[in-house]
Design an enzyme around this catalytic site. Structure first.
Site, short mmCIF file in Angstrom:
data_model
loop_
_atom_site.label_atom_id
_atom_site.label_comp_id
_atom_site.label_asym_id
_atom_site.label_seq_id
_atom_site.Cartn_x
_atom_site.Cartn_y
_atom_site.Cartn_z
N GLN A 153 9.82 -2.55 32.53
CA GLN A 153 10.17 -1.77 33.73
C GLN A 153 10.17 -2.75 35.00
OE1 GLN A 153 11.35 1.08 33.63
NE2 GLN A 153 11.83 1.48 35.69
N SER A 164 -1.12 9.26 16.05
CA SER A 164 -2.14 9.63 17.07
C SER A 164 -2.51 10.85 16.93
CB SER A 164 -1.32 9.18 18.51
OG SER A 164 -0.99 7.78 18.55
N GLY A 220 3.20 12.39 4.88
CA GLY A 220 3.04 11.27 5.55
C GLY A 220 1.59 11.07 6.04
N SER A 221 1.31 11.87 7.20
CA SER A 221 -0.01 12.00 7.62
C SER A 221 -1.10 12.82 7.07
CB SER A 221 0.09 12.54 9.18
OG SER A 221 0.89 11.62 10.10
N PHE A 265 0.94 -0.93 0.25
CA PHE A 265 0.03 0.11 -0.16
C PHE A 265 1.00 1.23 0.08
CE2 PHE A 265 -2.77 2.93 2.25
CZ PHE A 265 -3.96 3.00 1.61
N ILE A 311 7.16 2.67 2.66
CA ILE A 311 6.35 1.71 2.22
C ILE A 311 6.57 0.21 2.82
CG2 ILE A 311 5.03 1.04 0.27
CD1 ILE A 311 4.84 3.78 0.82
N GLU A 336 -0.29 4.43 9.34
CA GLU A 336 -1.92 4.36 8.93
C GLU A 336 -2.56 5.47 10.05
OE1 GLU A 336 -4.16 0.85 8.80
OE2 GLU A 336 -2.23 -0.32 8.39
N ARG A 377 8.79 -14.40 40.64
CA ARG A 377 10.12 -13.61 41.13
C ARG A 377 10.16 -13.37 42.44
NH1 ARG A 377 15.31 -12.34 39.79
NH2 ARG A 377 16.05 -10.22 40.25
N GLU A 399 4.56 9.75 1.61
CA GLU A 399 5.78 10.28 0.84
C GLU A 399 6.84 11.04 1.62
OE1 GLU A 399 2.91 11.11 -3.09
OE2 GLU A 399 4.13 12.75 -2.26
#
Length: 391
Positions: free
Chosen positions: A343, A373, A123-124, A115, A166, A370, A274, A119
């Protein structure tokens, strides 16, 4: 079916997929070379019927597949998802000739799809695409809204520009490529093309990325395409892209949930056995409360993913908002859960080959690809205000 409750058959199928991923797919994944397409793994996905299900299942089933595979083998999950992402536009918008040429090979795991939207400078902001689709001189002088046959043949273009970040590039067999056919028209001037990898003028290079799956850049130097290569309609390719992303964004969330659950389960096992400060790690209230928070966030993300996928399957009007919410919450949650798991495990989790070291590298990228956020928050806000104005 309620979005918050799975049928027993679905739960059983998820367990089967986890076992399949651990027993048959993970050994093939381990033989693969990071940063390169693992064709043996993709072929096995075809043999066990998972690639076929990409085209016969709804959004919820896609999410269950991705979550289950991600829990046991992230490489198998990603290989499956990338096949779906690259081939879905062909499945939904392709001509009979395009579908017959490529989809059987995708289902069998023979042809690798990609897909190609992002570029270097877009991008977004997908509406800012710079890859140019320039009409050849012998075609109609005015950009049409439909492919128009010139006296001596169908509409033809030359693709010039770049694509970057890509997945599966430059080793894919064909690309769903989004290019600008009408300058200055924003999202309304983008067309989707099906471009085989062997087209003259198309070259690519691999990028060395944190994530172990293959990612590359593509260069288009006058790559020829014609009306026969158009997916959907000319200048309406943005709909093709967004329709694909609305389906796959919740399932990116499912991928993240699968990783979060794997990290949570590893943390439960580790803190239960542990020894620390005269007891087990789990006996420390701060640890127990942290694990509870990890579980709470993981389950909340899972429920939102299932709800978004169900909304897609039921053709709900608010799919873009729900898809964005699901991807946003799940990917941010997975980042928190995996980081917290590291952590609580301490230095051992940073050793090469440790499950959490692997997940730590895998979990970062889904917050970006894709739609980052921040883009998801923008989509959510836009949809909320649009609903307000419609009241």
């Amino acid at each position: 079916m309620p979005a918050f409750s799975l049928e027993p058959s679905q739960t059983a199928r998820c367990a089967e997929l986890r076992s399949l991923a651990a027993e048959r797919l993970r050994p093939l994944a381990e033989k693969g070379e990071p940063g390169h397409v693992n064709r043996q793994l993709i072929a096995e996905l075809g043999r066990v019927g998972l690639l076929e299900r990409l085209f016969t299942s709804g959004a919820l089933d896609l999410c269950l597949m991705r979550e289950s595979l991600a829990y046991a083998c992230t490489e198998a999950e990603t290989a499956l998802a990338l096949q779906g992402l690259g081939a879905h536009p062909v499945h939904t918008h392709g001509t009979p000739a395009q579908r017959n040429r490529w989809l059987p090979a995708v289902r069998e795991g023979i042809a690798v799809a990609a897909f190609a939207l992002s570029e270097p400078g877009a991008g977004s902001d997908a509406a800012a695409l710079g890859l140019r689709a320039e009409r050849e001189p012998d075609s109609s002088a005015d950009p049409p809204t439909q492919p128009v046959a010139a006296p001596d043949g169908p509409a033809r273009w030359r693709l010039t520009g770049e694509k970057c970040w890509i997945s599966n590039a430059p080793e894919a067999d064909f690309y769903t490529v989004f290019a600008r056919t009408t300058p200055g028209a924003g999202a309304r001037g983008v067309t989707a093309f099906l471009v085989p990898a062997d087209r003259p003028g198309l070259t690519g290079s691999a990028l060395d990325m944190l994530s172990p799956h293959p990612i590359g850049a593509l260069a288009f130097d006058g790559v020829p395409v014609s009306a026969d290569d158009v997916l959907g309609e000319v200048d309406r390719g943005f709909r093709v892209a967004m329709g694909t992303l609305n389906l796959f964004r919740p399932s990116v969330g499912a991928f993240a949930v699968g990783m979060a659950q794997a990290a949570l389960d590893a943390t439960l096992a580790h803190t239960a056995r542990r020894d620390a400060f005269g007891g087990k790690l789990r006996d420390l209230q701060s640890v127990a409360h942290t694990v509870a928070e990890m579980a709470l966030r993981t389950e909340a993300a899972r429920l939102m993913v299932y709800a978004a996928a169900t909304a897609y399957d039921e053709h709900a009007p608010d799919v873009p908002k729900r898809a964005a919410m699901a991807k946003l919450l799940a990917t941010e949650t997975a980042q928190y859960v995996v980081d917290t798991a590291v952590q609580l495990h301490g230095a051992r989790a940073l050793q090469r080959g440790h499950l959490l070291e692997h997940l730590y590298r895998e979990v970062r990228a889904p917050r970006i690809y894709e739609g980052a956020s921040e883009v998801q928050r923008g989509i959510i806000a836009k949809e909320l205000y649009a609903n307000l104005e419609a009241m």
